[in-house]
Design an enzyme around this catalytic site. Structure first.
Site, PDB file in Angstrom:
ATOM      1  N   ARG A  56       0.823  -1.213   0.000  1.00 23.08           N
ATOM      2  CA  ARG A  56       0.000   0.000   0.000  1.00 23.08           C
ATOM      3  C   ARG A  56       0.858   1.264   0.000  1.00 23.08           C
ATOM      4  NH1 ARG A  56      -3.507  -2.144   4.262  1.00 23.08           N
ATOM      5  NH2 ARG A  56      -3.150  -0.493   5.758  1.00 23.08           N
TER       6      ARG A  56
ATOM      7  N   ARG B 164       8.824   6.264  -4.502  1.00 23.64           N
ATOM      8  CA  ARG B 164       9.048   6.946  -5.775  1.00 23.64           C
ATOM      9  C   ARG B 164      10.359   7.730  -5.806  1.00 23.64           C
ATOM     10  NH1 ARG B 164       4.503  10.320  -3.602  1.00 23.64           N
ATOM     11  NH2 ARG B 164       2.755   9.024  -4.202  1.00 23.64           N
TER      12      ARG B 164
ATOM     13  N   ARG C 106      -7.343  -5.802  15.011  1.00 24.91           N
ATOM     14  CA  ARG C 106      -6.552  -4.804  15.717  1.00 24.91           C
ATOM     15  C   ARG C 106      -7.448  -3.621  16.024  1.00 24.91           C
ATOM     16  NH1 ARG C 106      -2.483  -5.721  18.599  1.00 24.91           N
ATOM     17  NH2 ARG C 106      -1.250  -3.862  18.112  1.00 24.91           N
TER      18      ARG C 106
ATOM     19  N   ARG D  59       0.800   7.358  15.799  1.00 21.47           N
ATOM     20  CA  ARG D  59       0.796   8.672  15.155  1.00 21.47           C
ATOM     21  C   ARG D  59       0.044   9.695  15.973  1.00 21.47           C
ATOM     22  NH1 ARG D  59      -2.241   6.308   9.779  1.00 21.47           N
ATOM     23  NH2 ARG D  59      -4.028   5.454  10.861  1.00 21.47           N
TER      24      ARG D  59
ATOM     25  N   GLU E 106      -2.730   7.936  18.622  1.00 20.51           N
ATOM     26  CA  GLU E 106      -3.324   6.612  18.347  1.00 20.51           C
ATOM     27  C   GLU E 106      -2.447   5.513  18.932  1.00 20.51           C
ATOM     28  OE1 GLU E 106      -4.167   5.814  14.219  1.00 20.51           O
ATOM     29  OE2 GLU E 106      -5.324   7.664  14.020  1.00 20.51           O
TER      30      GLU E 106
ATOM     31  N   TYR F 204      -9.428  -5.567   4.608  1.00 21.25           N
ATOM     32  CA  TYR F 204      -9.092  -4.145   4.630  1.00 21.25           C
ATOM     33  C   TYR F 204      -9.558  -3.505   3.326  1.00 21.25           C
ATOM     34  CZ  TYR F 204      -6.489   0.175   5.105  1.00 21.25           C
ATOM     35  OH  TYR F 204      -6.158   1.501   5.220  1.00 21.25           O
TER      36      TYR F 204
ATOM     37  N   ASP G 119     -10.159   0.388   1.467  1.00 15.82           N
ATOM     38  CA  ASP G 119     -10.167   1.843   1.526  1.00 15.82           C
ATOM     39  C   ASP G 119     -11.604   2.292   1.287  1.00 15.82           C
ATOM     40  OD1 ASP G 119      -7.481   2.392   2.032  1.00 15.82           O
ATOM     41  OD2 ASP G 119      -6.943   2.110  -0.077  1.00 15.82           O
TER      42      ASP G 119
HETATM   43  N1  UDP Z   1       3.699   1.857   7.442  1.00 15.90           N
HETATM   44  C1  UDP Z   1       4.991   1.947   7.909  1.00 15.90           C
HETATM   45  N2  UDP Z   1       5.454   3.180   8.306  1.00 15.90           N
HETATM   46  C2  UDP Z   1       4.692   4.306   8.254  1.00 15.90           C
HETATM   47  C3  UDP Z   1       3.376   4.195   7.747  1.00 15.90           C
HETATM   48  C4  UDP Z   1       2.917   2.953   7.361  1.00 15.90           C
HETATM   49  O1  UDP Z   1       5.703   0.976   7.982  1.00 15.90           O
HETATM   50  O2  UDP Z   1       5.173   5.380   8.651  1.00 15.90           O
HETATM   51  C5  UDP Z   1       3.221   0.515   7.025  1.00 15.90           C
HETATM   52  C6  UDP Z   1       2.623  -0.276   8.160  1.00 15.90           C
HETATM   53  O3  UDP Z   1       2.946  -1.641   7.979  1.00 15.90           O
HETATM   54  C7  UDP Z   1       1.135  -0.049   8.005  1.00 15.90           C
HETATM   55  C8  UDP Z   1       0.985   0.012   6.484  1.00 15.90           C
HETATM   56  O4  UDP Z   1       2.190   0.628   6.052  1.00 15.90           O
HETATM   57  O5  UDP Z   1       0.390  -1.092   8.567  1.00 15.90           O
HETATM   58  C9  UDP Z   1      -0.200   0.814   6.011  1.00 15.90           C
HETATM   59  O6  UDP Z   1      -0.181   2.058   6.638  1.00 15.90           O
HETATM   60  P1  UDP Z   1      -1.257   3.207   6.387  1.00 15.90           P
HETATM   61  O7  UDP Z   1      -0.858   4.358   7.226  1.00 15.90           O
HETATM   62  O8  UDP Z   1      -1.393   3.402   4.929  1.00 15.90           O
HETATM   63  O9  UDP Z   1      -2.593   2.522   6.890  1.00 15.90           O
HETATM   64  P2  UDP Z   1      -3.842   3.080   7.682  1.00 15.90           P
HETATM   65  O10 UDP Z   1      -3.596   2.670   9.095  1.00 15.90           O
HETATM   66  O11 UDP Z   1      -3.869   4.554   7.523  1.00 15.90           O
HETATM   67  O12 UDP Z   1      -4.988   2.371   7.090  1.00 15.90           O
END
Ligand code: UDP
Length: 364
Positions: free
Chosen positions: A173, A177, A250, A281, A301, A349, A351
């Site tokens: 996900r 880049r 989770r 975060r 969180e 999961y 979006d």
């Molecule tokens: N992830 C990570 N570091 C970051 C943000 C995300 O390793 O700083 C990884 C982590 O494994 C996470 C996945 O990317 O479960 C998806 O994160 P995202 O923030 O896109 O998911 P959300 O919780 O917002 O659905």
């Protein structure tokens, strides 16, 4: 004899509400119920100090499907918010997703070729040819430095499991880049409803019978007798009274604070990627709508395993849970009067845009 309603929809989140709207449009009689005191599911916003606080975690709408974007824009106007999260690792700041800015911050390099060479060297050092888990996938995508600094700690906190025990697809996900581009999403369209997500739901559910504080499981026989068809968006294992076992989810615990300052962290989302900090975060909600209020609201969180007191947010992507989910899905596929949809009912999961897309593709 035909029943009082064509559809009883259980859950007024995104799946249920879009379904309700489409069903009403198709001339069907619909009742939608939700055990919470409000509609909107996890997109629900609470207005605090004039700021729309994303009560159940931050939600940024993004899609590449024109049809989905045009659909949601029928109900509310979206702003041009672009998600550009920042990572904080042991007090140092890095841009996300992984891009030339991040590579510069990590290695001081300035060109895509230099970045590619470093990543390629780290990849070969670890000799991963076909990645079997999230750890191997991450190292083969971005190398070991980025894995250690920006992925490992965050991922293990988020999932409560070792990265080497998680499936590779979770990390796919995350874009990588070789341009100086901090936009987290590659999608064509992106934004936040102006005035918050509640506007979207008010408009979707306009003219539809909705009962909040109403738990399907408290009087299942009664509710089942009301409608020809049930649309179920709750937990699939709960629907079957956990008869094959419990699926794991989770969850998140949110700690919010109102601060007497106008700008706490200068960005809507800052990820804390080292394992010592217990939260993943901090969200500063006003930045989703470019707020200029005197005060600010922030939310930390904390990930945890879901139990009966906490909300189920993320299906757990490991082999045992996937196997059990598959068994429940085979049961649900045989139901003639019940349609299962959404993250909890499909144990998958999604979006937000995928949810909207899936409902728009149904033939009601
Ligand atoms: N992830 C990570 N570091 C970051 C943000 C995300 O390793 O700083 C990884 C982590 O494994 C996470 C996945 O990317 O479960 C998806 O994160 P995202 O923030 O896109 O998911 P959300 O919780 O917002 O659905």
């Amino acid at each position: 004899m035909s029943k009082q309603y064509d559809f009883l929809i259980i859950g007024a989140g995104l799946y249920g509400s879009v379904f309700a709207y489409k069903a009403k449009q198709a001339g069907k009689k619909v009742l939608i119920i939700d055990k919470r005191s409000h509609f909107g599911g996890n997109l629900y916003c609470e207005n605090i100090e004039g700021i729309n606080v994303h009560k159940y975690g931050a939600h940024i709408f993004h899609t590449s499907e024109k049809e989905v974007w045009e659909f949601v824009n029928l109900f509310t106007e979206f702003n041009r918010y672009t998600n550009s999260p920042i990572a904080n690792y042991k007090g140092k700041i890095y841009n996300l997703p992984f891009n030339m800015n991040t590579f510069y911050q990590l290695w001081g390099i300035k060109t895509p070729d230099e970045a590619k060479t470093i990543i390629e060297n780290q990849r070969t050092e670890f000799g991963i040819t076909s990645p079997k888990n999230l750890e191997e996938q991450a190292i083969s995508l971005v190398g070991n430095d980025i894995y250690e600094i920006l992925i490992k700690g965050y991922t293990e906190k988020q999932w409560g499991r070792k990265a080497s025990e998680l499936p590779a697809f979770i990390i796919k996900r995350l874009p990588v880049r070789f341009t100086f581009n901090n936009n987290y999403f590659d999608d064509k369209y992106q934004g936040i409803p102006i005035g918050g997500y509640n506007n979207l739901f008010e408009s979707l559910l306009n003219g539809i019978e909705l009962k909040c504080n109403t738990d399907f499981f408290e009087d299942r026989d009664f509710f089942e007798s009301l409608a020809d068809k049930i649309v179920y968006t709750g937990k699939i294992d709960e629907f079957y009274n956990y008869r094959l076992g419990k699926l794991e989810y989770r969850s998140l615990r949110f700690e919010s604070e109102i601060l007497d300052m106008s700008n706490y962290q200068g960005n809507a989302v800052i990820n804390y990627t080292d394992v010592e900090i217990p939260y993943t975060r901090i969200i500063e909600h006003k930045h989703f709508e470019f707020g200029t209020q005197d005060k600010t609201v922030i939310t930390r969180e904390f990930p945890l395993e879901a139990n009966s007191d906490s909300e189920p947010y993320y299906p757990v992507n490991d082999k045992a849970n996937e196997k059990l989910a598959q068994q429940y899905r085979s049961l649900s596929a045989k139901e003639e009067h019940v349609h299962f949809g959404g993250r909890l009912a499909e144990y998958k999961y999604f979006d937000m845009d995928q949810i909207v897309y899936n409902v728009l593709k149904l033939n009601l």
